[in-house]
Design an enzyme around this catalytic site. Sequence first.
Site, mmCIF file in Angstrom:
data_model
loop_
_atom_site.group_PDB
_atom_site.id
_atom_site.type_symbol
_atom_site.label_atom_id
_atom_site.label_comp_id
_atom_site.label_asym_id
_atom_site.label_seq_id
_atom_site.Cartn_x
_atom_site.Cartn_y
_atom_site.Cartn_z
ATOM 1 N N ASP A 1 -30.125 -74.780 4.177
ATOM 2 C CA ASP A 1 -28.896 -74.245 4.726
ATOM 3 C C ASP A 1 -29.288 -72.933 5.405
ATOM 4 O O ASP A 1 -30.351 -72.373 5.118
ATOM 5 C CB ASP A 1 -27.884 -74.011 3.597
ATOM 6 C CG ASP A 1 -26.586 -73.409 4.093
ATOM 7 O OD1 ASP A 1 -26.083 -73.837 5.151
ATOM 8 O OD2 ASP A 1 -26.074 -72.491 3.428
ATOM 9 N N ASP B 1 -26.883 -69.800 6.425
ATOM 10 C CA ASP B 1 -26.209 -68.601 5.927
ATOM 11 C C ASP B 1 -26.242 -68.544 4.401
ATOM 12 O O ASP B 1 -25.793 -69.463 3.730
ATOM 13 C CB ASP B 1 -24.762 -68.560 6.432
ATOM 14 C CG ASP B 1 -24.706 -68.582 7.961
ATOM 15 O OD1 ASP B 1 -25.291 -67.692 8.589
ATOM 16 O OD2 ASP B 1 -24.090 -69.512 8.516
ATOM 17 N N TYR C 1 -19.316 -65.548 9.923
ATOM 18 C CA TYR C 1 -19.408 -66.018 11.311
ATOM 19 C C TYR C 1 -20.485 -65.284 12.102
ATOM 20 O O TYR C 1 -20.278 -64.876 13.242
ATOM 21 C CB TYR C 1 -18.032 -65.939 11.991
ATOM 22 C CG TYR C 1 -16.965 -66.594 11.142
ATOM 23 C CD1 TYR C 1 -17.009 -67.960 10.880
ATOM 24 C CD2 TYR C 1 -15.955 -65.847 10.540
ATOM 25 C CE1 TYR C 1 -16.073 -68.572 10.065
ATOM 26 C CE2 TYR C 1 -15.006 -66.448 9.722
ATOM 27 C CZ TYR C 1 -15.071 -67.813 9.486
ATOM 28 O OH TYR C 1 -14.142 -68.409 8.683
ATOM 29 N N LYS D 1 -24.326 -73.200 -1.852
ATOM 30 C CA LYS D 1 -22.969 -73.632 -2.208
ATOM 31 C C LYS D 1 -23.011 -75.058 -2.738
ATOM 32 O O LYS D 1 -23.922 -75.830 -2.415
ATOM 33 C CB LYS D 1 -22.043 -73.598 -0.983
ATOM 34 C CG LYS D 1 -21.737 -72.209 -0.477
ATOM 35 C CD LYS D 1 -20.581 -72.216 0.502
ATOM 36 C CE LYS D 1 -20.955 -72.885 1.805
ATOM 37 N NZ LYS D 1 -19.978 -72.636 2.864
#
Length: 194
Positions: A14, A16, A25, A140
């Site tokens: 991933d 971020d 963002y 996450k």
Amino acid sequence: MRAQSSPKKSFFLDRDGVINVEKDYLHRIEDFEFIDGIFELCRAAEESGYSLIIVTNQSGIARGYYTEQQFIDLMSWMKEVFANCGITIADVFFCPHHPIHGTGLYRADCACRKPKPKMLIDAATKHNLDLSESILVGDKSSDIKAGQAAGLKTTALVGTGHRVSEADKKGADIYASSLLELKTILFPATICTD
């Protein structure tokens, strides 16, 4: 007739919260901050025969905060930084959609937004990858669920981005609080040359 090369294994990352510090963002080079240990982890994975591929949800595109081209430009710069460290990022797959907050064509309940596995499956098709021998690193539960849905060998959750619960930790195959800790778990035999 050309012989088909045997499938490769991939180290999916991933972006971020794994490669760079989580900033809402993120789309500008001047705001990009690499997380400690990312180069050591990626170098160890590459030395262990893994192809490095980024898979990232980018709903900021859907929300109109930045364009696909701005994202692509940032990724080109990031790949160059890795290359300057002797590390090859083989590809970047991204989902520009959001089912609720997207605008225009970007408002879509797509198959590519994690926790759905389409980015991983597309990467496997494009690069002849063996997903059953591949690893995903995310911050996450949606990352972990995407990896599991794609049938990856190992899903690793790191505590370098979003806050993770005990349930999130138990849902992954491996949990590490830092990228260097994860490197030690996954690639204990590699020697850090930095």
